[in-house]
Design a protein around this motif. Structure first.
Motif, mmCIF file in Angstrom:
data_model
loop_
_atom_site.group_PDB
_atom_site.id
_atom_site.type_symbol
_atom_site.label_atom_id
_atom_site.label_comp_id
_atom_site.label_asym_id
_atom_site.label_seq_id
_atom_site.Cartn_x
_atom_site.Cartn_y
_atom_site.Cartn_z
ATOM 1 N N THR A 48 0.848 -1.182 0.000
ATOM 2 C CA THR A 48 0.000 0.000 0.000
ATOM 3 C C THR A 48 0.888 1.239 0.000
ATOM 4 N N ILE A 49 0.609 2.153 -0.914
ATOM 5 C CA ILE A 49 1.399 3.373 -1.041
ATOM 6 C C ILE A 49 0.661 4.516 -0.352
ATOM 7 N N LYS A 50 1.324 5.189 0.555
ATOM 8 C CA LYS A 50 0.705 6.284 1.282
ATOM 9 C C LYS A 50 0.323 7.404 0.326
ATOM 10 N N THR A 51 -0.917 7.879 0.425
ATOM 11 C CA THR A 51 -1.388 8.953 -0.443
ATOM 12 C C THR A 51 -1.246 10.304 0.263
ATOM 13 N N ASP A 52 -1.288 11.372 -0.513
ATOM 14 C CA ASP A 52 -1.103 12.712 0.053
ATOM 15 C C ASP A 52 -2.317 13.191 0.834
ATOM 16 N N ASN A 53 -3.510 12.749 0.410
ATOM 17 C CA ASN A 53 -4.752 13.218 1.037
ATOM 18 C C ASN A 53 -5.727 12.051 1.154
ATOM 19 N N PRO A 54 -5.736 11.352 2.298
ATOM 20 C CA PRO A 54 -6.607 10.184 2.475
ATOM 21 C C PRO A 54 -8.095 10.503 2.371
ATOM 22 N N ALA A 55 -8.460 11.780 2.508
ATOM 23 C CA ALA A 55 -9.872 12.162 2.424
ATOM 24 C C ALA A 55 -10.373 12.131 0.984
ATOM 25 N N LYS A 56 -9.441 12.124 0.027
ATOM 26 C CA LYS A 56 -9.811 12.075 -1.376
ATOM 27 C C LYS A 56 -9.209 10.828 -2.030
ATOM 28 N N ILE A 57 -9.549 10.626 -3.293
ATOM 29 C CA ILE A 57 -9.045 9.477 -4.043
ATOM 30 C C ILE A 57 -7.872 9.934 -4.905
ATOM 31 N N GLU A 58 -6.725 9.366 -4.681
ATOM 32 C CA GLU A 58 -5.531 9.747 -5.426
ATOM 33 C C GLU A 58 -5.360 8.895 -6.676
ATOM 34 N N VAL A 59 -5.112 9.571 -7.789
ATOM 35 C CA VAL A 59 -4.732 8.904 -9.031
ATOM 36 C C VAL A 59 -3.282 9.286 -9.300
ATOM 37 N N LEU A 60 -2.402 8.312 -9.329
ATOM 38 C CA LEU A 60 -0.977 8.569 -9.499
ATOM 39 C C LEU A 60 -0.491 7.899 -10.785
ATOM 40 N N GLU A 61 0.109 8.685 -11.636
ATOM 41 C CA GLU A 61 0.719 8.117 -12.836
ATOM 42 C C GLU A 61 2.218 7.961 -12.628
ATOM 43 N N ILE A 62 2.720 6.758 -12.848
ATOM 44 C CA ILE A 62 4.161 6.534 -12.881
ATOM 45 C C ILE A 62 4.562 6.560 -14.352
ATOM 46 N N PHE A 63 5.481 7.442 -14.707
ATOM 47 C CA PHE A 63 5.849 7.626 -16.104
ATOM 48 C C PHE A 63 7.344 7.844 -16.239
ATOM 49 N N TRP A 64 7.804 7.837 -17.469
ATOM 50 C CA TRP A 64 9.197 8.197 -17.782
ATOM 51 C C TRP A 64 9.183 9.031 -19.048
ATOM 52 N N TYR A 65 9.922 10.127 -19.031
ATOM 53 C CA TYR A 65 9.948 10.995 -20.209
ATOM 54 C C TYR A 65 10.427 10.265 -21.457
ATOM 55 N N GLY A 66 11.242 9.258 -21.295
ATOM 56 C CA GLY A 66 11.766 8.541 -22.453
ATOM 57 C C GLY A 66 10.849 7.453 -22.980
ATOM 58 N N CYS A 67 9.716 7.239 -22.342
ATOM 59 C CA CYS A 67 8.800 6.163 -22.720
ATOM 60 C C CYS A 67 7.835 6.615 -23.823
ATOM 61 N N PRO A 68 7.860 5.973 -24.994
ATOM 62 C CA PRO A 68 6.946 6.364 -26.079
ATOM 63 C C PRO A 68 5.486 6.118 -25.729
ATOM 64 N N HIS A 69 5.217 5.092 -24.928
ATOM 65 C CA HIS A 69 3.833 4.813 -24.527
ATOM 66 C C HIS A 69 3.300 5.923 -23.622
ATOM 67 N N CYS A 70 4.150 6.437 -22.734
ATOM 68 C CA CYS A 70 3.769 7.566 -21.875
ATOM 69 C C CYS A 70 3.488 8.801 -22.728
ATOM 70 N N TYR A 71 4.327 8.998 -23.726
ATOM 71 C CA TYR A 71 4.176 10.143 -24.631
ATOM 72 C C TYR A 71 2.845 10.087 -25.366
ATOM 73 N N HIS A 72 2.476 8.916 -25.862
ATOM 74 C CA HIS A 72 1.231 8.779 -26.620
ATOM 75 C C HIS A 72 -0.002 8.818 -25.711
#
Length: 211
Positions: A32-56
């Motif tokens: 379980t990853i600690k979220t910044d605000n437990p009162a809300k629902i966090e959506v976190l994207e893990i990305f890399w600038y060099g990733c073409p899939h992230c770019y698209h």
């Protein structure tokens, strides 16, 4: 023949309407990853600038994020599963420190994947690009890249990638507990639909409803 076609259409329709399944379109995070605000629902994207899939994914993701309801918030964390991804991770946090994220985030993607003028694994090239495109003093950019805060954030990003159980990027983490990705969901558009499904289920959990 008509009966066969009708049966196939029903099968396709049922498949299209089927809810995403744990172990297929999404999984629980390794930890379980600690979220910044437990009162809300966090959506976190893990990305890399060099990733073409992230770019698209970026254009669709940007549009989707703008439509998120009030009880949901979005954040990004650079993926740093190995040392050669660290320079781009530092670039992300340097942009934040310099208040240049809104201006240069998408432009950096373009520079890497469209213009092919920046190698995301070479820190000096990233520093040069941000200095020029951001109208900054090079020393100030270098300080942002090498600050205690940036290095600390990169270590946290490494831990987030590990704890999420991600095997690649882009990955979407919902409420620190569920992970999906374009490869798991079957494409960029599907991954956002799976994210919507998970958000709705987390909302029900938080309100005491039945999943």
């Amino acid at each position: 023949m008509k009966k066969l076609l009708a049966a196939l259409m029903l099968l396709v329709s049922a498949t299209a309407m089927a809810d995403p399944q744990l172990g297929n379109e999404f999984n629980q995070t390794a930890k379980t990853i600690k979220t910044d605000n437990p009162a809300k629902i966090e959506v976190l994207e893990i990305f890399w600038y060099g990733c073409p899939h992230c770019y698209h994914l970026e254009p669709s993701l940007t549009t989707w994020v703008k439509k998120l309801p009030q009880d949901v918030y979005f954040k990004r964390v650079p993926g740093v599963p190995r040392p050669d991804w660290a320079p781009a991770g530092k670039a992300f946090y340097a942009l934040e420190a310099l208040n240049l994220t809104e201006k240069l985030h998408n432009q950096l993607f373009d520079a890497i994947h469209k213009a092919r003028s920046v190698n995301p694994t070479v820190e000096a090239q990233l520093i040069d690009w941000i200095t020029k495109q951001g109208g900054q003093d090079r020393k100030k950019v270098e300080e942002a890249f090498n600050s205690f805060s940036t290095n600390n954030n990169v270590v946290r990003a490494m831990n987030t990638f590990r704890d999420s159980g991600a095997t690649g990027v882009p990955a979407i983490i919902i409420d620190g507990r569920y992970i999906t990705s374009s490869s798991m969901a079957g494409g960029n558009q599907n991954v956002l639909k799976v994210a919507d499904y998970l958000i709705e289920n987390v909302r029900k959990e938080k309100s005491g409803g039945v999943k």
